[in-house]
Design a protein around this motif. Structure first.
Motif, PDB file in Angstrom:
ATOM      1  N   UNK A  22       0.831  -1.208   0.000  1.00 21.59           N
ATOM      2  CA  UNK A  22       0.000   0.000   0.000  1.00 21.59           C
ATOM      3  C   UNK A  22       0.862   1.253   0.000  1.00 21.59           C
ATOM      4  N   UNK A  23       1.941   1.241   0.761  1.00 20.30           N
ATOM      5  CA  UNK A  23       2.826   2.401   0.828  1.00 20.30           C
ATOM      6  C   UNK A  23       3.457   2.703  -0.527  1.00 20.30           C
ATOM      7  N   UNK A  24       3.608   1.669  -1.363  1.00 16.05           N
ATOM      8  CA  UNK A  24       4.188   1.852  -2.693  1.00 16.05           C
ATOM      9  C   UNK A  24       3.127   2.023  -3.780  1.00 16.05           C
ATOM     10  N   UNK A  31     -11.891   5.958  -6.028  1.00 12.42           N
ATOM     11  CA  UNK A  31     -11.398   4.894  -5.141  1.00 12.42           C
ATOM     12  C   UNK A  31     -11.487   3.539  -5.825  1.00 12.42           C
ATOM     13  N   UNK A  32     -10.396   2.799  -5.767  1.00  6.65           N
ATOM     14  CA  UNK A  32     -10.424   1.417  -6.231  1.00  6.65           C
ATOM     15  C   UNK A  32     -10.932   0.534  -5.098  1.00  6.65           C
ATOM     16  N   UNK A  33     -11.228  -0.705  -5.418  1.00  8.75           N
ATOM     17  CA  UNK A  33     -11.610  -1.651  -4.360  1.00  8.75           C
ATOM     18  C   UNK A  33     -10.453  -1.852  -3.395  1.00  8.75           C
ATOM     19  N   UNK A  34      -9.232  -1.780  -3.917  1.00  6.38           N
ATOM     20  CA  UNK A  34      -8.064  -1.880  -3.040  1.00  6.38           C
ATOM     21  C   UNK A  34      -8.024  -0.712  -2.062  1.00  6.38           C
ATOM     22  N   UNK A  35      -8.315   0.509  -2.546  1.00  5.02           N
ATOM     23  CA  UNK A  35      -8.364   1.672  -1.652  1.00  5.02           C
ATOM     24  C   UNK A  35      -9.372   1.442  -0.525  1.00  5.02           C
ATOM     25  N   UNK A  54      -0.368  -0.970 -10.153  1.00  9.60           N
ATOM     26  CA  UNK A  54       0.418   0.104  -9.557  1.00  9.60           C
ATOM     27  C   UNK A  54      -0.086   1.414 -10.115  1.00  9.60           C
ATOM     28  N   UNK A  55      -0.552   2.285  -9.247  1.00  7.71           N
ATOM     29  CA  UNK A  55      -1.093   3.566  -9.703  1.00  7.71           C
ATOM     30  C   UNK A  55       0.020   4.404 -10.286  1.00  7.71           C
TER      31      UNK A  55
END
Length: 541
Positions: free
Chosen positions: A69-71, A209-213, A90-91
């Motif tokens: 998440x930090x990356x 927002x993605x589902x990951x977010x 990866x955004x």
């Protein structure tokens, strides 16, 4: 608009190629609103022709200390029936309603990530780290029913993917209902026009927002967050038009990112950062006027100004309460008039905050976001020939920064002779130049610039930014003097206790404090004039 995903069998040299990209327009809405939308006759043919909805389950992975998440990376294994597919995203930056990210996807045999699939890809260095490889574990899960529709309207064809379901992290859950639109045929403007028709029918919102977010926030127990500016990276060779789009997307993303905090909490920080996002976007439109000037530019900027004004009273009252009212109340806790004044300010602030939240939930605001994104991504300013739009951002920015600094130095040379309105106009120009300096931080130099020259450029950028901030602070103090004395107009001063409370406030006297701030601002202008331009090549030696 969608590139193929990376080939996991590609040789190591494939990592030198441009990363694959996925571009989508997303809308968020409540499950009940999707049910209402699905009953519309316009969707009936598409729903009748659509295949049966599929149940999809996905597990997302991260390390206990959140290294992925930090990356800005998400890693999941999705199960559809017996099939399993591993995906890492990866955004690469916010895209104003269009998501733009690296994606690496391949089938896997089980429910444990296969990290060998990242060898030779841009994500290989991250997944090669020992703590990442050893620490990966399930972080949260997403379960959705997915339905895929094909929407057609004349020459316009789009795919609409509807996901309804739940994000789960331990005992915490959150519903999710998203529409993702992808253009198959027709113009990009058609895609936004279709999205607008949806938002006119049901209260759908532009989504980032993605589902990951969602899952990462849920797993961390995070509530709505106040989001400050989103960093922008520009390649010096990028065109001015493409640079505007990247900058505008980031501003729009910041605005949308603060919606939940603004609606759910009415937090002062959310109001402030929403206004900052709006100001930055309006400043970008102004700075890039020669790039984006078309028949829609003024209308888009006017709607952004409407929203900024809707937040204005709440922000001004927050500042006055924090800097004037509360200190006086703390210094005189037994003063009944000041207690009455503090209560009146709090009530007025609560009413203004409620108005701000109401604006953020209005149909006008929702449509404003879609219209702004449509103009950024598919406005008529992108059509035809425009030499300025198509030149490099480094050439465009150098000319703009030089011209705007020169104007501020000229107009600020004799601040004492300026009336309050002219000083306020100068303050706005200083703020725009400060935003431009922030926007264009990475627009110069590039890969062929040595480390020493790069460090020198970074120091000059920091110096320029610092001097602009100092000047803005002095001009802001002068503006605050005027705002502080206009606050009384918001209250019923026929209330004698309230009038006595205002009389007791220890506010700086404009006649006394003004000259001091003017003198300080003049010095700041002189320092700005001497600041070395970070847009020029640093001298050798």
């Amino acid at each position: 608009m969608t590139s193929p995903v990376a080939d996991p069998e590609a040789p190591p040299s494939a990592s030198l190629d441009p990363p694959p990209r996925e571009v989508e327009l997303k809308l968020e809405l409540a499950p009940a609103d999707w049910k209402r939308l699905s009953r519309q006759t316009t969707l009936a043919p598409a729903l009748a022709a659509a295949p049966k909805a599929k149940r999809m389950e996905a597990t997302y992975f991260d390390t206990p200390d959140g290294r992925l998440r930090a990356n800005g990376v998400s890693l999941r294994i999705r199960r559809t029936g017996a099939a399993r597919v591993q995906t890492a995203k990866a955004a690469s930056g916010p895209s104003g309603g269009l998501f733009d990210r690296v994606e690496i996807e391949a089938p896997v045999a089980g429910d444990v990530p296969d990290l060998a699939l990242f060898d030779g890809t841009p994500l290989a260095p991250l997944f090669a780290k020992r703590k990442v490889r050893a620490g990966l574990a399930p972080a949260f899960a997403v379960s959705v029913r997915r339905r895929t529709l094909v929407i057609g309207d004349g020459g316009f064809v789009a795919e609409m993917v509807v996901d309804e379901g739940t994000v789960r992290a331990g005992e915490r859950t959150e519903p999710v209902c998203e529409l993702e639109l992808e253009l198959r045929a027709g113009a990009a403007a058609d895609l936004f026009a279709f999205a607008r028709r949806i938002a006119e029918t049901v209260p759908a919102r532009l989504g980032f927002r993605t589902k990951a977010d969602r899952g990462f926030a849920l797993a961390a127990g995070e509530g709505p967050r106040v989001v400050k500016k989103i960093e922008i990276a520009l390649d010096p060779a990028t065109t001015a038009g493409a640079a505007f789009q990247r900058i505008a997307r980031a501003c729009l993303a910041q605005l949308v990112a603060n919606e939940r905090a603004l609606r759910d909490l009415g937090a002062p920080g959310a109001i402030h950062q929403s206004r900052v996002a709006l100001r930055r976007l309006r400043a970008a439109i102004s700075l890039f006027k020669t790039v984006v000037d078309d028949e829609r530019r003024r209308a888009v900027s006017a709607e952004l100004k409407w929203m900024a004004n809707a937040l204005g009273d709440a922000r001004d009252l927050d500042v006055q309460i924090a800097t004037v009212v509360e200190p006086m109340r703390a210094a005189h806790p037994d003063d009944a008039d000041l207690a009455h004044l503090a209560a009146a300010f709090a009530a007025r602030r609560d009413a203004a905050s409620a108005q701000a939240r109401e604006a953020s939930t209005s149909a006008r605001y929702r449509l404003m976001l879609i219209d702004a994104a449509a103009w950024i991504e598919a406005g008529s300013w992108l059509a035809g020939e425009n030499r300025v739009r198509d030149e490099s951002v480094s050439a465009f920015a150098a000319r703009l920064l030089k011209k705007r600094r020169k104007r501020i130095v000229r107009e600020g040379a004799d601040l004492a002779a300026l009336d309050p309105e002219s000083r306020h106009a100068l303050r706005i120009e200083v703020k725009k130049l400060r935003y431009a300096v922030e926007f264009f931080e990475t627009a110069f130099g590039g890969g062929d610039e040595g480390k020493k020259a790069s460090r020198k450029r970074a120091r000059r950028h920091a110096e320029m930014l610092s001097r602009l901030e100092a000047l803005q602070e002095d001009l802001g103090a002068l503006n605050d003097l005027a705002v502080a004395h206009r606050m009384e107009a918001l209250f019923d001063t026929s209330d004698e206790s309230l009038a006595r409370g205002f009389a007791k406030l220890e506010r700086p006297d404009a006649a006394e404090a003004g000259p001091e701030h003017v003198a300080s601002a003049r010095k700041a202008v002189a320092r700005l004039a001497k600041a070395r331009p970070f847009w020029a090549p640093p001298e050798k030696g």
